[in-house]
Design a protein around this motif. Structure first.
Motif, PDB file in Angstrom:
ATOM      1  N   ALA A 117       0.866  -1.094   0.143  1.00  0.00           N
ATOM      2  CA  ALA A 117       0.125  -0.072  -0.203  1.00  0.00           C
ATOM      3  C   ALA A 117       1.167   1.280  -0.314  1.00  0.00           C
ATOM      4  CB  ALA A 117      -0.830  -0.132   1.009  1.00  0.00           C
ATOM      5  N   SER A 118       0.799   2.388  -0.632  1.00  0.00           N
ATOM      6  CA  SER A 118       0.935   3.614  -1.078  1.00  0.00           C
ATOM      7  C   SER A 118       0.546   4.373  -0.535  1.00  0.00           C
ATOM      8  CB  SER A 118       1.998   4.014  -2.624  1.00  0.00           C
ATOM      9  OG  SER A 118       2.826   2.662  -2.375  1.00  0.00           O
ATOM     10  N   PHE A 119       0.750   5.479   0.145  1.00  0.00           N
ATOM     11  CA  PHE A 119       0.516   6.975   0.405  1.00  0.00           C
ATOM     12  C   PHE A 119       0.957   7.497  -0.641  1.00  0.00           C
ATOM     13  CE2 PHE A 119       0.193   4.405   4.819  1.00  0.00           C
ATOM     14  CZ  PHE A 119      -1.134   4.942   4.880  1.00  0.00           C
ATOM     15  N   VAL A 120      -0.416   8.980  -0.661  1.00  0.00           N
ATOM     16  CA  VAL A 120       0.211   9.410  -1.835  1.00  0.00           C
ATOM     17  C   VAL A 120      -0.847  10.914  -1.475  1.00  0.00           C
ATOM     18  CG1 VAL A 120       0.176   7.830  -3.591  1.00  0.00           C
ATOM     19  CG2 VAL A 120      -1.979   8.940  -3.227  1.00  0.00           C
ATOM     20  N   PHE A 121      -0.745  12.220  -1.806  1.00  0.00           N
ATOM     21  CA  PHE A 121      -1.486  13.235  -2.147  1.00  0.00           C
ATOM     22  C   PHE A 121      -2.938  13.261  -3.292  1.00  0.00           C
ATOM     23  CE2 PHE A 121       2.942  14.605  -0.203  1.00  0.00           C
ATOM     24  CZ  PHE A 121       2.918  14.821   1.480  1.00  0.00           C
ATOM     25  N   GLY A 122      -3.541  13.935  -2.752  1.00  0.00           N
ATOM     26  CA  GLY A 122      -4.650  14.122  -4.112  1.00  0.00           C
ATOM     27  C   GLY A 122      -5.232  15.825  -4.725  1.00  0.00           C
ATOM     28  N   PHE A 123      -5.606  15.584  -5.892  1.00  0.00           N
ATOM     29  CA  PHE A 123      -5.518  16.939  -5.849  1.00  0.00           C
ATOM     30  C   PHE A 123      -6.861  17.219  -7.409  1.00  0.00           C
ATOM     31  CE2 PHE A 123      -1.113  16.091  -5.585  1.00  0.00           C
ATOM     32  CZ  PHE A 123      -0.177  17.076  -4.825  1.00  0.00           C
ATOM     33  N   ARG A 124      -7.564  18.129  -7.081  1.00  0.00           N
ATOM     34  CA  ARG A 124      -8.523  18.150  -8.071  1.00  0.00           C
ATOM     35  C   ARG A 124      -8.263  18.148  -9.543  1.00  0.00           C
ATOM     36  NH1 ARG A 124     -10.067  22.612  -5.116  1.00  0.00           N
ATOM     37  NH2 ARG A 124      -9.422  23.643  -5.882  1.00  0.00           N
ATOM     38  N   GLU A 125      -9.048  16.562  -9.984  1.00  0.00           N
ATOM     39  CA  GLU A 125      -8.155  16.245 -12.124  1.00  0.00           C
ATOM     40  C   GLU A 125      -8.290  18.358 -12.143  1.00  0.00           C
ATOM     41  OE1 GLU A 125      -9.619  13.831 -15.132  1.00  0.00           O
ATOM     42  OE2 GLU A 125     -10.913  13.924 -13.322  1.00  0.00           O
ATOM     43  N   GLY A 126      -7.096  18.423 -13.093  1.00  0.00           N
ATOM     44  CA  GLY A 126      -7.496  19.639 -14.050  1.00  0.00           C
ATOM     45  C   GLY A 126      -7.080  21.078 -13.461  1.00  0.00           C
ATOM     46  N   GLY A 128      -5.837  20.906 -10.568  1.00  0.00           N
ATOM     47  CA  GLY A 128      -4.980  20.178  -9.438  1.00  0.00           C
ATOM     48  C   GLY A 128      -3.448  20.111  -9.742  1.00  0.00           C
ATOM     49  N   GLU A 129      -3.338  20.145 -11.605  1.00  0.00           N
ATOM     50  CA  GLU A 129      -2.893  19.139 -11.757  1.00  0.00           C
ATOM     51  C   GLU A 129      -1.218  20.441 -11.609  1.00  0.00           C
ATOM     52  OE1 GLU A 129      -3.295  18.396 -16.327  1.00  0.00           O
ATOM     53  OE2 GLU A 129      -4.777  17.059 -15.605  1.00  0.00           O
ATOM     54  N   ALA A 130      -1.246  21.266 -11.734  1.00  0.00           N
ATOM     55  CA  ALA A 130      -0.027  22.708 -11.620  1.00  0.00           C
ATOM     56  C   ALA A 130       0.556  22.228 -10.012  1.00  0.00           C
ATOM     57  CB  ALA A 130       0.067  23.812 -11.893  1.00  0.00           C
ATOM     58  N   THR A 224     -11.822  11.813   7.965  1.00  0.00           N
ATOM     59  CA  THR A 224     -11.147  11.245   7.007  1.00  0.00           C
ATOM     60  C   THR A 224     -12.385  10.764   6.113  1.00  0.00           C
ATOM     61  OG1 THR A 224      -9.825   9.765   8.607  1.00  0.00           O
ATOM     62  CG2 THR A 224     -11.137   8.552   6.037  1.00  0.00           C
ATOM     63  N   ALA A 225     -13.306  10.646   6.064  1.00  0.00           N
ATOM     64  CA  ALA A 225     -15.053  10.881   5.407  1.00  0.00           C
ATOM     65  C   ALA A 225     -15.314  11.802   4.415  1.00  0.00           C
ATOM     66  CB  ALA A 225     -16.295  10.311   6.390  1.00  0.00           C
ATOM     67  N   ALA A 226     -14.347  13.686   5.154  1.00  0.00           N
ATOM     68  CA  ALA A 226     -14.740  13.834   4.578  1.00  0.00           C
ATOM     69  C   ALA A 226     -13.781  14.771   3.663  1.00  0.00           C
ATOM     70  CB  ALA A 226     -15.151  15.193   5.616  1.00  0.00           C
ATOM     71  N   ARG A 227     -12.717  13.695   3.762  1.00  0.00           N
ATOM     72  CA  ARG A 227     -11.571  13.886   2.259  1.00  0.00           C
ATOM     73  C   ARG A 227     -12.020  14.256   1.319  1.00  0.00           C
ATOM     74  NH1 ARG A 227      -8.464   9.006   2.087  1.00  0.00           N
ATOM     75  NH2 ARG A 227     -10.063   8.282   2.027  1.00  0.00           N
ATOM     76  N   THR A 228     -12.696  14.419   0.076  1.00  0.00           N
ATOM     77  CA  THR A 228     -12.822  14.279  -0.455  1.00  0.00           C
ATOM     78  C   THR A 228     -13.561  15.117  -1.102  1.00  0.00           C
ATOM     79  OG1 THR A 228     -12.222  12.188  -1.559  1.00  0.00           O
ATOM     80  CG2 THR A 228     -13.546  13.119  -3.026  1.00  0.00           C
ATOM     81  N   THR A 229     -15.345  15.612   0.118  1.00  0.00           N
ATOM     82  CA  THR A 229     -15.850  16.518  -0.719  1.00  0.00           C
ATOM     83  C   THR A 229     -14.467  17.844  -0.094  1.00  0.00           C
ATOM     84  OG1 THR A 229     -17.656  15.034   1.058  1.00  0.00           O
ATOM     85  CG2 THR A 229     -18.146  17.396   1.080  1.00  0.00           C
ATOM     86  N   ALA A 230     -13.961  17.645   1.076  1.00  0.00           N
ATOM     87  CA  ALA A 230     -13.217  19.403   1.125  1.00  0.00           C
ATOM     88  C   ALA A 230     -12.699  19.431   0.095  1.00  0.00           C
ATOM     89  CB  ALA A 230     -11.832  18.831   2.173  1.00  0.00           C
ATOM     90  N   LEU A 231     -11.759  18.619  -0.999  1.00  0.00           N
ATOM     91  CA  LEU A 231     -11.059  18.783  -1.742  1.00  0.00           C
ATOM     92  C   LEU A 231     -12.232  19.507  -3.328  1.00  0.00           C
ATOM     93  CD1 LEU A 231      -8.247  18.678  -3.511  1.00  0.00           C
ATOM     94  CD2 LEU A 231      -9.111  16.185  -3.756  1.00  0.00           C
ATOM     95  N   MET A 232     -13.153  18.752  -3.501  1.00  0.00           N
ATOM     96  CA  MET A 232     -14.164  19.010  -4.688  1.00  0.00           C
ATOM     97  C   MET A 232     -15.205  20.589  -3.654  1.00  0.00           C
ATOM     98  SD  MET A 232     -12.973  16.691  -6.639  1.00  0.00           S
ATOM     99  CE  MET A 232     -13.542  17.068  -8.324  1.00  0.00           C
ATOM    100  N   SER A 233     -15.017  20.649  -3.149  1.00  0.00           N
ATOM    101  CA  SER A 233     -16.137  21.922  -2.968  1.00  0.00           C
ATOM    102  C   SER A 233     -15.108  22.796  -3.213  1.00  0.00           C
ATOM    103  CB  SER A 233     -16.110  21.717  -1.418  1.00  0.00           C
ATOM    104  OG  SER A 233     -15.477  22.079  -0.646  1.00  0.00           O
ATOM    105  N   GLY A 234     -13.821  22.751  -3.354  1.00  0.00           N
ATOM    106  CA  GLY A 234     -13.216  24.064  -2.972  1.00  0.00           C
ATOM    107  C   GLY A 234     -12.278  24.679  -2.206  1.00  0.00           C
ATOM    108  N   ARG A 235     -12.614  24.038  -0.632  1.00  0.00           N
ATOM    109  CA  ARG A 235     -12.305  24.385   0.449  1.00  0.00           C
ATOM    110  C   ARG A 235     -10.950  23.832   0.576  1.00  0.00           C
ATOM    111  NH1 ARG A 235     -13.349  21.266   6.327  1.00  0.00           N
ATOM    112  NH2 ARG A 235     -12.848  22.234   7.803  1.00  0.00           N
ATOM    113  N   ALA A 236     -10.520  22.868   0.176  1.00  0.00           N
ATOM    114  CA  ALA A 236      -8.866  22.771   0.212  1.00  0.00           C
ATOM    115  C   ALA A 236      -8.062  22.276  -1.149  1.00  0.00           C
ATOM    116  CB  ALA A 236      -8.429  21.285   1.237  1.00  0.00           C
ATOM    117  N   ASP A 237      -7.093  22.639  -1.132  1.00  0.00           N
ATOM    118  CA  ASP A 237      -6.504  22.635  -2.915  1.00  0.00           C
ATOM    119  C   ASP A 237      -6.197  20.759  -3.065  1.00  0.00           C
ATOM    120  OD1 ASP A 237      -6.681  25.136  -3.406  1.00  0.00           O
ATOM    121  OD2 ASP A 237      -5.209  25.408  -1.949  1.00  0.00           O
TER     122      ASP A 237
END
Length: 276
Positions: A117-126, A128-130, A224-237
């Protein structure tokens, strides 16, 4: 900072790398909520084998009638085990070793080597690529010059460690600010105290990435359950962490619209922690 003051549910015992214990009546296993389950991919325990792909959970390994219960944060999962709602909780090796070193109520009931298993950072597609590319560039440098391994050794390779080293984020005038969603409750990978003071492995990696790429890192606490929501809502980059598994086609943490960095931490051993 002393974790004994804030993590009263964690425990002390010897680490036993042994076979999984068999439960005649089945076993209830607690896990942190994977992103796809939050997104509604399935809430059917029978179908979870297709998502998780961990041989440790299968009947031929003594895990008869295994059932899963998912939790939105780590502290709630430990409280549930303390209350007898679940028999075990599944954690990666570094977290499990920390847990059994701090409080005498829990013990390792099972340890198993998985395909990886590997831990990675997540970003919004498009958009967040930069930022993803900047993180990857810093991680590549850190891997090449030994910094990544040195941080892993410092924070994750000492089972007897029960204190957190605070991490200070360097500030750069007029530089880009990247808001990072952190769970902050899984030492020694990451910990954020009630006063907002950050510590441990993931936070140290973020501080080093910020220093190398001249980015101002701002931590945003989420469950933990709110990670993706925070990312996709723009609360986090960006988000740390997500988990990716080698050889698994349907990744449980690969939510739609999220792209990932190169791995920054690998683990092959997962521990099941239960009450004595």
């Amino acid at each position: 900072m002393n974790h004994k003051k804030v993590c009263v549910l964690f425990v002390t015992a010897l680490l036993l790398l042994s076979s999984c214990c068999a439960y005649a009546d089945g076993v209830k296993i607690g896990m942190l909520m994977p992103a796809k389950l939050v997104a509604g991919a399935t809430d059917n325990p029978i179908a979870l084998d297709d998502i998780v792909h961990w041989a440790i959970f299968r009947p031929e390994h003594g895990r008869n009638e295994t059932s899963f219960k998912f939790y939105s944060n780590f502290a709630t999962m430990l409280m549930a085990m303390n209350a007898g709602e679940i028999d075990e909780c599944s954690v990666c090796q570094a977290v499990g070793e920390y847990i059994i070193n701090v409080n005498p109520e829990f013990v390792v009931s099972c340890a198993a080597r998985i395909t990886g298993a590997s831990f990675v950072f997540g970003f919004r597609e498009g958009e967040g690529e930069a930022v993803r590319d900047k993180f990857n560039a810093a991680l590549a440098e850190m891997r090449k010059d030994g910094t990544l391994d040195a941080l892993r050794q410092k924070y994750c390779a000492n089972p007897g460690r029960d204190t957190a080293d605070s991490v200070k984020m360097e500030k750069f005038p007029d530089a880009e600010t990247v808001r990072i969603a952190v769970t902050g409750d899984t030492p020694p990978l990451d910990f954020v105290a009630a006063d907002g003071e950050a510590a441990d492995f993931n936070t140290a990696i973020l501080a080093e990435i910020g220093r190398r790429e001249k980015l101002n890192i701002k931590l945003v606490y989420v469950e933990t359950a709110a990670r993706t929501t925070a990312l996709m809502s723009g609360r986090a980059d960006a988000v740390f962490w997500y988990q990716m598994y080698k050889g698994v086609k349907d990744q449980p943490d690969a939510a739609d619209g999220v792209i990932f960095s190169e791995p920054y931490y690998d683990t092959n051993i997962f521990l099941h922690i239960g009450r004595k």
